[in-house]
Design a protein around this motif. Structure first.
Motif, short mmCIF file in Angstrom:
data_model
loop_
_atom_site.label_atom_id
_atom_site.label_comp_id
_atom_site.label_asym_id
_atom_site.label_seq_id
_atom_site.Cartn_x
_atom_site.Cartn_y
_atom_site.Cartn_z
N UNK A 239 0.84 -1.20 0.00
CA UNK A 239 0.00 0.00 0.00
C UNK A 239 0.87 1.25 0.00
N UNK A 240 0.20 2.40 -0.11
CA UNK A 240 0.90 3.69 -0.08
C UNK A 240 0.31 4.55 1.03
N UNK A 241 1.09 5.53 1.46
CA UNK A 241 0.63 6.42 2.52
C UNK A 241 1.22 7.81 2.30
N UNK A 242 0.39 8.83 2.44
CA UNK A 242 0.83 10.21 2.32
C UNK A 242 1.53 10.65 3.60
N UNK A 243 2.62 11.40 3.43
CA UNK A 243 3.34 11.99 4.56
C UNK A 243 3.37 13.49 4.33
N UNK A 244 2.67 14.24 5.15
CA UNK A 244 2.56 15.69 4.94
C UNK A 244 2.22 16.38 6.26
N UNK A 245 2.27 17.68 6.24
CA UNK A 245 1.79 18.47 7.37
C UNK A 245 0.27 18.43 7.44
N UNK A 246 -0.38 18.37 6.28
CA UNK A 246 -1.84 18.42 6.25
C UNK A 246 -2.35 19.84 6.33
N UNK A 247 -1.62 20.77 5.69
CA UNK A 247 -1.98 22.20 5.72
C UNK A 247 -1.64 22.81 4.36
N UNK A 248 -2.59 23.50 3.80
CA UNK A 248 -2.39 24.14 2.49
C UNK A 248 -1.89 25.57 2.70
N UNK A 249 -0.75 25.89 2.08
CA UNK A 249 -0.12 27.20 2.27
C UNK A 249 0.26 27.77 0.91
N UNK A 250 -0.04 29.03 0.68
CA UNK A 250 0.34 29.65 -0.59
C UNK A 250 1.82 30.00 -0.59
#
Length: 336
Positions: A239-250
């Motif tokens: 499987x795959x998994x996303x690794x991120x902050x989980x915040x959208x920033x311009x």
């Protein structure tokens, strides 16, 4: 799969994210075999480990399959991070294809030949292309806009195929935009945040391509590495998994934060044309990582910028000595 203290291999382990991964592996007691041709990575990123014998640096290319198999002898897990970046793909797509796609195939082949138990492929949010829905889950359509993104997606497909065909335990970790200490500011490898810091500290305005309203999910490198380690020790086989902050920033907001942290609110960003094939929007859904891995990002963008600028000032006290390495339009080859 519970974490064990073992011998592991990291391709691209002298690079930005790779060297931080090596730090974390050593800190938990593992012995690490680093495979890096040093075309992008730096020996100095590992210098603090080499005298201990806990880290072996092998200057080798992932395209040299015959060299890889013996280097994997006794290795339990391979973390595959060796890559060429998105901007290089805009002027040298063949190189990026060879390293990212053919290189991944050869590393996978060597892993099977060496009877590796676990293979962690570190992909990229660029495999998604621009967001069609947000936040972007692991099931988001994959529609890459660049050769780089397509090559990372090809690597994902090869990784899954090796799991299905050969029974290799594979996990795909998909980081979003990672930043922090050791990030590249120089030449084609320079990223937005380090490039902006170099320009601002040297008294030049930051440079934004496009209107700056494009978004990214900027993730501090310590959080990215913790997510990769959790994925590598998880039960998410195949499987795959996303690794991120989980915040959208311009991009505009990021540059404004850097200006303030550097104490140069008097400078104003300059805008250039859009970068070719630039994604408009990235915002990662990390629900799976939270649920399956217990992953929780700790560093928000404001604190991350503060930490990075502080590190940069200490690492490069003579800004004049490095300012010339920053290439303003860094998706074009440097004229000879």
């Amino acid at each position: 799969m519970a974490a064990e203290r073992r011998r592991v291999a990291v391709t691209g382990g002298a690079g930005f994210i790779g060297s931080h991964l090596v730090d974390a592996l050593v800190a938990r007691g593992d012995r690490v075999v680093v495979i890096d041709n040093l075309s992008v990575g730096r020996r100095e990123n590992l210098a603090h480990h080499l005298p201990s014998g806990r880290v072996e640096l092998h200057v080798a290319d992932v395209l040299d399959g015959d060299r890889l198999t013996p280097l994997f002898d006794g290795v339990a897990t391979v973390f595959h991070l060796a890559t060429q970046c998105i901007r290089v793909s805009l002027f040298d797509p063949e190189l990026v294809h060879k390293v990212n796609t053919e290189g991944t195939l050869r590393v996978l082949t060597a892993a099977v030949a060496a009877r590796i138990r676990r293979f962690v492929y570190v992909s990229s949010s660029e495999a998604f292309g621009s967001a069609k829905t947000v936040p972007m889950s692991e099931d988001h359509p994959r529609d890459p806009t660049t050769i780089y993104g397509a090559s990372k997606l090809a690597g994902e497909h090869y990784t899954m195929a090796f799991h299905r065909t050969y029974g290799l335990e594979t996990v795909i970790a998909r980081p979003f935009n990672t930043y922090g200490p050791r990030a590249h500011f120089e030449g084609a490898y320079g990223e937005l945040i380090p490039k902006s810091v170099v320009r601002i500290l040297s008294g030049r305005p930051p440079l934004i391509f496009g209107d700056g309203e494009q978004t990214r999910d900027f993730t501090y490198v310590e959080d990215t590495v913790r997510g990769i380690l959790l994925a590598g020790d998880s039960d998410l086989v195949g499987e795959s998994v996303n690794i991120a902050r989980g915040e959208e920033v311009t991009v505009n907001r990021v540059v404004d934060l850097i200006l303030r942290e550097c104490g140069r609110a008097d400078l104003r960003a300059e805008h250039g044309p859009d970068r070719p094939a630039d994604v408009r929007r990235h915002y990662g859904d990390i629900s799976r990582a939270r649920r399956e891995l217990g992953f929780a990002p700790l560093v928000d963008i404001t604190d991350g910028i503060r930490r990075y600028v502080h590190w940069f000032r200490d690492a490069y006290p003579d800004i004049g000595a490095v300012a010339a390495q920053e290439q303003p339009v860094n998706w074009q080859p440097i004229p000879k």
